[in-house]
Design a protein around this motif. Structure first.
Motif, PDB file in Angstrom:
ATOM      1  N   HIS A 490      65.522  35.177  39.716  1.00 43.19           N
ATOM      2  CA  HIS A 490      64.717  36.333  39.361  1.00 43.19           C
ATOM      3  C   HIS A 490      64.224  36.247  37.925  1.00 43.19           C
ATOM      4  N   ASP A 491      63.071  36.820  37.690  1.00 44.15           N
ATOM      5  CA  ASP A 491      62.455  36.834  36.371  1.00 44.15           C
ATOM      6  C   ASP A 491      63.266  37.691  35.403  1.00 44.15           C
ATOM      7  N   ARG A 492      63.286  37.261  34.133  1.00 48.16           N
ATOM      8  CA  ARG A 492      64.059  37.982  33.123  1.00 48.16           C
ATOM      9  C   ARG A 492      63.668  39.452  33.053  1.00 48.16           C
ATOM     10  N   HIS A 493      62.373  39.739  33.068  1.00 53.13           N
ATOM     11  CA  HIS A 493      61.938  41.131  32.935  1.00 53.13           C
ATOM     12  C   HIS A 493      62.344  41.957  34.148  1.00 53.13           C
ATOM     13  N   ASP A 494      62.288  41.369  35.341  1.00 52.05           N
ATOM     14  CA  ASP A 494      62.740  42.090  36.532  1.00 52.05           C
ATOM     15  C   ASP A 494      64.235  42.404  36.426  1.00 52.05           C
ATOM     16  N   VAL A 495      64.991  41.458  35.906  1.00 53.14           N
ATOM     17  CA  VAL A 495      66.429  41.685  35.742  1.00 53.14           C
ATOM     18  C   VAL A 495      66.671  42.837  34.768  1.00 53.14           C
ATOM     19  N   HIS A 497      64.747  45.325  34.127  1.00 54.63           N
ATOM     20  CA  HIS A 497      64.353  46.587  34.754  1.00 54.63           C
ATOM     21  C   HIS A 497      65.406  47.074  35.745  1.00 54.63           C
ATOM     22  N   VAL A 498      66.062  46.163  36.434  1.00 53.01           N
ATOM     23  CA  VAL A 498      67.148  46.566  37.334  1.00 53.01           C
ATOM     24  C   VAL A 498      68.306  47.145  36.520  1.00 53.01           C
ATOM     25  N   LEU A 499      68.649  46.515  35.408  1.00 52.25           N
ATOM     26  CA  LEU A 499      69.718  47.035  34.553  1.00 52.25           C
ATOM     27  C   LEU A 499      69.361  48.419  34.020  1.00 52.25           C
ATOM     28  N   ILE A 500      68.102  48.614  33.663  1.00 53.75           N
ATOM     29  CA  ILE A 500      67.658  49.930  33.196  1.00 53.75           C
ATOM     30  C   ILE A 500      67.801  50.963  34.300  1.00 53.75           C
ATOM     31  N   GLU A 501      67.371  50.614  35.505  1.00 56.26           N
ATOM     32  CA  GLU A 501      67.431  51.563  36.622  1.00 56.26           C
ATOM     33  C   GLU A 501      68.869  52.006  36.868  1.00 56.26           C
ATOM     34  N   ILE A 502      69.802  51.079  36.819  1.00 54.77           N
ATOM     35  CA  ILE A 502      71.204  51.419  37.069  1.00 54.77           C
ATOM     36  C   ILE A 502      71.753  52.277  35.937  1.00 54.77           C
ATOM     37  N   ALA A 503      71.486  51.897  34.682  1.00 57.57           N
ATOM     38  CA  ALA A 503      71.992  52.665  33.545  1.00 57.57           C
ATOM     39  C   ALA A 503      71.416  54.079  33.541  1.00 57.57           C
ATOM     40  N   GLU A 504      70.139  54.206  33.886  1.00 63.57           N
ATOM     41  CA  GLU A 504      69.497  55.522  33.915  1.00 63.57           C
ATOM     42  C   GLU A 504      70.065  56.386  35.039  1.00 63.57           C
ATOM     43  N   ARG A 505      70.338  55.760  36.178  1.00 69.62           N
ATOM     44  CA  ARG A 505      70.850  56.503  37.342  1.00 69.62           C
ATOM     45  C   ARG A 505      72.301  56.926  37.141  1.00 69.62           C
ATOM     46  N   ILE A 506      73.128  56.066  36.566  1.00 67.56           N
ATOM     47  CA  ILE A 506      74.552  56.344  36.443  1.00 67.56           C
ATOM     48  C   ILE A 506      74.853  57.300  35.296  1.00 67.56           C
ATOM     49  N   GLY A 507      74.170  57.142  34.172  1.00 69.55           N
ATOM     50  CA  GLY A 507      74.461  57.983  33.023  1.00 69.55           C
ATOM     51  C   GLY A 507      75.554  57.415  32.151  1.00 69.55           C
ATOM     52  N   GLU A 512      81.864  54.191  36.276  1.00 68.16           N
ATOM     53  CA  GLU A 512      80.848  54.155  37.331  1.00 68.16           C
ATOM     54  C   GLU A 512      79.775  53.124  37.020  1.00 68.16           C
ATOM     55  N   LEU A 513      79.419  52.999  35.738  1.00 69.58           N
ATOM     56  CA  LEU A 513      78.413  52.001  35.356  1.00 69.58           C
ATOM     57  C   LEU A 513      78.934  50.601  35.634  1.00 69.58           C
ATOM     58  N   ALA A 514      80.172  50.327  35.254  1.00 64.63           N
ATOM     59  CA  ALA A 514      80.762  49.007  35.500  1.00 64.63           C
ATOM     60  C   ALA A 514      80.830  48.707  36.992  1.00 64.63           C
ATOM     61  N   ALA A 515      81.212  49.716  37.796  1.00 67.98           N
ATOM     62  CA  ALA A 515      81.308  49.513  39.243  1.00 67.98           C
ATOM     63  C   ALA A 515      79.933  49.252  39.853  1.00 67.98           C
ATOM     64  N   ALA A 516      78.919  49.992  39.400  1.00 68.13           N
ATOM     65  CA  ALA A 516      77.570  49.802  39.932  1.00 68.13           C
ATOM     66  C   ALA A 516      77.026  48.426  39.575  1.00 68.13           C
ATOM     67  N   LEU A 517      77.302  47.968  38.369  1.00 68.29           N
ATOM     68  CA  LEU A 517      76.850  46.635  37.960  1.00 68.29           C
ATOM     69  C   LEU A 517      77.578  45.558  38.754  1.00 68.29           C
ATOM     70  N   ASP A 518      78.847  45.794  39.026  1.00 66.42           N
ATOM     71  CA  ASP A 518      79.634  44.844  39.818  1.00 66.42           C
ATOM     72  C   ASP A 518      79.065  44.679  41.221  1.00 66.42           C
ATOM     73  N   ASP A 519      78.470  45.743  41.737  1.00 67.03           N
ATOM     74  CA  ASP A 519      77.998  45.729  43.117  1.00 67.03           C
ATOM     75  C   ASP A 519      76.648  45.031  43.280  1.00 67.03           C
ATOM     76  N   ILE A 520      75.982  44.710  42.168  1.00 68.83           N
ATOM     77  CA  ILE A 520      74.676  44.054  42.276  1.00 68.83           C
ATOM     78  C   ILE A 520      74.852  42.636  42.796  1.00 68.83           C
ATOM     79  N   ALA A 521      74.274  42.363  43.947  1.00 70.13           N
ATOM     80  CA  ALA A 521      74.310  41.004  44.493  1.00 70.13           C
ATOM     81  C   ALA A 521      72.932  40.372  44.473  1.00 70.13           C
ATOM     82  N   ASP A 522      71.886  41.207  44.465  1.00 70.07           N
ATOM     83  CA  ASP A 522      70.512  40.712  44.448  1.00 70.07           C
ATOM     84  C   ASP A 522      69.615  41.882  44.106  1.00 70.07           C
ATOM     85  N   ILE A 523      68.354  41.596  43.790  1.00 69.75           N
ATOM     86  CA  ILE A 523      67.378  42.647  43.538  1.00 69.75           C
ATOM     87  C   ILE A 523      66.798  43.093  44.864  1.00 69.75           C
TER      88      ILE A 523
END
Length: 529
Positions: A490-495, A497-507, A512-523
């Protein structure tokens, strides 16, 4: 008893036929006479998923509580025996559910085994610790007996047994191995005899409160290792005895702080570290070191490692600790100059001689430590990779690593790829990515193509948040998730943006942030941000 049951796949929750297989195995519980055998058998069964991780949920909740629910619905005598044991051995949630289900089955008339009333009815008899003179590890022995009514209003003791747990201080003080022995007298006699005959071993009694505090801390450290890269660094049998050990530790009285590891001292302030380094450099052990400047910096690294990674024990030396320092910690964490790289084994050997006198390490322990250092010297040259050897400009590396933390290089370079050259009137080489204002300028230039966005300022602020987290490595799961996605192409910028989406959603919830990041297997297939 050490039975083996079907082991579960790491990522897929087991179907009901796996639970059915466990329930079928539970029929053996009905034939047992000893509660100890029953507890060990069930500990082995539920150890099938210890150390596993499941995407989308907690393994103890999905599998452990799922097994309780399955047994409760089955309603058979075998199911009741399993529930009775899990009410003692399970996690707090599993135990509460198992106890309620077991009471309901007993009220409905389901027969229970003869040993049911004795599960967990143990009395602590004594606690001991065997320590090696290096301070590498403690082997904690806690002995127990079952309390059995004697028919005359009193109690007698039966089924004397020992829980043995190995605590490894070279592995963050985690519990690395555990087992159970019914030959208690022989076990204690052998440990005592070995300590009498071997100056590198110490054996002493431990207060039960101290044993509990030590083992609770060690098992917590082991649990925290689950989910890091690779399987937990424990023995193959650790999962088998984990539930049993957890339950037995709760039978010990609480109320004491964890005993300090061997060779522990009062905390080292920065001033005390500097004084220790000065004492070393002025000692006879350091008189042959030819480069005082390199020796001083190496001594600082040795002291910092002992204070920050070894429970505040800079003066403790051992073959394992010195090898870990040279072959693992330094190559990952410290940016050394060529002179410092050459000096490391000489300074570390001098430090071993200096420190061993302060800790009264037996001569054979010092010899083994020095041998380990020189055996590791050739491997150190291979393990340590100066960033400049990769073609990276040393000045650039120093801008990314003002703290000298080599482990941060890759993630910081990912967060700030534009650090050299010019952009209009801006000289990128003069910007400091550790400075908030310069960091924002670097990110503005990196995202110049996104200025058309109506939410550009808010979006840029989120990029700043992610860049700051990557810079600090907080949480570590963020960089681990980014690497997994980059490895998938995956492209660096897409990666980002995914990190931003998770951080924005989790707060702001770090767990919870660590668990959500752990669950990422693909975009996922979704419109880009």
């Amino acid at each position: 008893m050490n039975r083996r049951h079907r082991r579960l796949p790491p990522d897929i929750p087991p179907p009901d036929d796996i639970f059915a297989e466990m329930l079928l195995a539970s029929r053996e519980l009905l034939a047992l006479r000893s509660p100890l055998d029953a507890e060990l058998m069930v500990s082995d069964m539920i150890g099938a998923w210890w150390g596993r991780r499941l995407h989308g949920g907690d393994v103890e909740q999905i599998l452990g509580e799922g097994l309780v629910d399955y047994a409760a619905k089955a309603g058979t005598p075998a199911a009741l025996t399993l529930l009775i044991a899990m009410a003692y051995l399970g996690t707090s949630r599993q135990a509460a559910k198992a106890e309620g289900a077991a009471l309901a089955l007993m009220e409905s008339g389901v027969a229970r085994p003869r040993w049911a009333d004795r599960v967990g009815a143990v009395k602590p008899m004594g606690c001991y610790v065997s320590r090696d003179a290096y301070g590498d590890q403690d082997t904690v022995v806690c002995t127990f007996s079952y309390r059995v009514p004697d028919g005359q209003g009193g109690e007698r003791e039966e089924d004397h047994h020992a829980l043995v747990v190995v605590v490894d201080y070279n592995m963050r003080g985690m519990a690395r191995d555990a087992w159970v022995s019914s030959q208690v007298d022989k076990l204690l006699e052998q440990a005592s005899a070995e300590a009498r005959d071997n100056p590198m071993l110490l054996f002493e009694e431990l207060e039960p409160q101290q044993a509990r505090a030590l083992l609770e801390s060690a098992m917590k450290a082991t649990l925290e290792s689950v989910g890091r890269k690779g399987p937990p660094p424990v023995s193959e049998s650790y999962g088998t005895y984990h539930a049993f050990a957890r339950a037995r530790i709760k039978a010990l009285p609480p109320g004491r702080k964890r005993p300090a590891p061997l060779h522990s001292e009062a905390p080292y302030s920065r001033e005390r570290r500097a004084m220790l380094a000065a004492e070393f450099l002025a000692s006879d052990a350091a008189e042959h070191l030819s480069d005082p400047s390199a020796a001083s910096r190496c001594a600082d690294h040795i002291i910092d490692y002992g204070c920050e990674q070894d429970f505040g024990r800079p003066l403790r030396v051992s073959p394992t600790k010195c090898e870990t320092f040279m072959l693992d910690w330094l190559p990952r964490k410290v940016m050394l100059s060529p002179a410092e790289q050459e000096a490391v084994p000489y300074v570390l050997s001098a430090w071993a001689r200096f420190a061993s006198k302060r800790t009264a390490l037996p001569e054979e322990g010092l010899r083994a430590t020095l041998d380990a250092i020189w055996e590791a010297t050739a491997r150190f040259a291979e393990a340590y990779r100066d960033p400049s050897s990769f073609g990276l400009d040393r000045e650039l590396v120093e801008r990314l690593l003002p703290d000298g933390d080599l482990s941060a290089l890759a993630r910081r370079a990912f967060a700030f790829p534009l650090l050299q050259g010019r952009h209009g009137d801006v000289v990128l080489d003069e910007l400091d990515p550790a400075d908030d204002a310069d960091r924002r300028t670097l990110l503005e230039i990196d995202h110049i193509d996104e200025r058309h966005r109506p939410d550009y300022q808010e979006h840029l602020a989120w990029h700043e948040e992610i860049a700051k987290r990557l810079w600090e490595g907080d949480p570590p799961e963020m960089w681990e998730a980014a690497q997994r996605l980059l490895d998938l192409g995956h492209d660096r910028h897409d990666v980002l943006h995914v990190l931003i989406e998770i951080a924005e959603r989790i707060g702001d919830d770090p767990d919870e942030l660590a668990a959500a990041l752990d669950d990422i297997a693909d975009i996922p297939d979704a419109p880009p941000l």
